[in-house]
Scaffold this active site. Structure first.
Site, mmCIF file in Angstrom:
data_model
loop_
_atom_site.group_PDB
_atom_site.id
_atom_site.type_symbol
_atom_site.label_atom_id
_atom_site.label_comp_id
_atom_site.label_asym_id
_atom_site.label_seq_id
_atom_site.Cartn_x
_atom_site.Cartn_y
_atom_site.Cartn_z
ATOM 1 N N SER A 174 44.068 77.156 28.624
ATOM 2 C CA SER A 174 43.923 75.958 29.460
ATOM 3 C C SER A 174 44.233 76.299 30.911
ATOM 4 O O SER A 174 43.979 75.493 31.810
ATOM 5 C CB SER A 174 44.842 74.831 28.970
ATOM 6 O OG SER A 174 46.165 75.307 28.813
ATOM 7 N N ASP B 128 47.246 83.006 24.459
ATOM 8 C CA ASP B 128 45.913 82.847 23.869
ATOM 9 C C ASP B 128 45.091 84.102 24.109
ATOM 10 O O ASP B 128 45.107 84.656 25.226
ATOM 11 C CB ASP B 128 45.173 81.691 24.574
ATOM 12 C CG ASP B 128 45.401 80.355 23.900
ATOM 13 O OD1 ASP B 128 45.771 80.332 22.719
ATOM 14 O OD2 ASP B 128 45.193 79.326 24.582
ATOM 15 N N GLU C 170 45.074 70.563 16.740
ATOM 16 C CA GLU C 170 44.743 69.799 17.951
ATOM 17 C C GLU C 170 43.785 68.650 17.641
ATOM 18 O O GLU C 170 42.726 68.840 17.047
ATOM 19 C CB GLU C 170 44.126 70.737 19.001
ATOM 20 C CG GLU C 170 43.759 70.007 20.290
ATOM 21 C CD GLU C 170 43.503 70.923 21.478
ATOM 22 O OE1 GLU C 170 43.746 72.142 21.374
ATOM 23 O OE2 GLU C 170 43.049 70.400 22.517
HETATM 24 O O1 KIV Z 1 45.224 76.431 25.851
HETATM 25 C C1 KIV Z 1 46.037 75.545 25.549
HETATM 26 O O2 KIV Z 1 46.725 74.964 26.403
HETATM 27 C C2 KIV Z 1 46.185 75.182 24.152
HETATM 28 C C3 KIV Z 1 47.043 73.993 23.830
HETATM 29 C C4 KIV Z 1 46.369 72.754 24.218
HETATM 30 C C5 KIV Z 1 47.445 73.981 22.411
HETATM 31 O O3 KIV Z 1 45.631 75.814 23.305
#
Ligand code: KIV
Length: 271
Positions: free
Chosen positions: A52, A90, A189
């Site tokens: 994100s 991520d 989510e």
């Molecule tokens: O990238 C992100 O912020 C996420 C969260 C919303 C869980 O994957």
């Protein structure tokens, strides 16, 4: 005499114990050193260096454009700040959906170059062999099911997922596959609260919800949203704890006024 305060880092087994005890897990996203330090000092259990960052840090419409190099840069800044929190990063879109060897190499690069403690990958059975390889190499993996923003063009919108029986059944199948593949937790989510509760009860590993009701084993929010930095994004599940946008706006206006009026800097603020 100096007293060294030993800070115990949150680990995957501590998260599992928290689920067993019924203690909720707290997670917030983080993308930079200064913010991560504040969140870690405040006692957050897990810092998620989410892709994100593509939206809230870089201003892209989706998470697709962010690269592994960008994510390593953000993740290393957060990892340097976190003393107690566990840091999860991520893996970005395109780095783990193809050949297992490529997914493994991206995972190893992220771990070596950023210093985070675990990775998060979006998806279920489609990527299960790649998850198994990464887990078997000693890297803790957190799954992510429901609204998986890297697949936004497949879904067509950011609406609630798994409202229909078929998609809910597939999500349950995916959750079990992720647990069996060795994932230590799963982010759920934007799915119905009842489904999230069923999945959380069905699994031994913790679930962390965002827009998934309060029966998951923990909660995660995007820090810019919960602090009220972002203004345009106000989904039903979001609780805004601060209106930082307004506070920053006020502070900047005061600064502009002080400089223009030559009030700043004053005698005590110069050499
Ligand atoms: O990238 C992100 O912020 C996420 C969260 C919303 C869980 O994957």
């Amino acid at each position: 005499m100096s007293v060294n305060k030993v800070i115990k880092r949150i680990t995957t087994s501590i998260l599992r114990d928290m689920k067993t005890r019924g203690e909720k897990i707290t997670m917030l996203t983080s993308y930079d050193y200064s913010t991560a330090k504040i969140l870690d000092d405040a006692g957050i259990d897990v810092l998620l260096v989410g892709d994100s960052a593509a939206n809230v840090f870089a201003g892209y419409e989706t998470t697709l454009p962010i690269t592994l190099d960008h994510m390593i840069y953000h993740a290393s800044a957060v990892a340097r700040a976190a003393k107690r929190s566990m840091v999860i990063a991520d893996l970005p879109f395109g780095e783990y959906q193809g050949a297992t060897e490529d997914a493994y190499k991206s995972a190893v690069r992220m771990m070596k170059e950023s210093g985070v403690h675990a990775l998060k990958l979006e998806g279920g059975t489609e990527i299960i062999e790649n998850i198994k390889k990464i887990v078997q190499s000693g890297i803790p993996v957190c799954g992510h099911l429901g609204l998986t923003p890297q697949s936004i063009y497949k879904f067509g919108d950011f609406g609630v997922r798994a409202k229909e029986d078929a998609e809910a059944a597939k999500l349950k199948e995916d959750a079990i596959a992720l647990q069996e593949a060795g994932c230590f937790a799963i982010v759920l989510e934007k799915i119905p609260a009842k489904l999230a509760e069923e999945v959380s009860k069905m699994l031994d590993i913790p679930t962390i919800g965002i827009g998934a009701g309060n029966q998951t084993d923990g909660q995660v929010l995007v820090v810019n949203d919960m602090l009220g930095i972002t203004q345009e994004f106000k989904p039903k599940f979001l609780r805004q704890y601060l209106n930082l946008n307004q506070e920053i706006n006020k502070a900047v206006k005061n600064y502009i006024e002080d400089v223009k009026s030559q009030d700043y800097p004053n005698q005590t603020e110069q050499y």
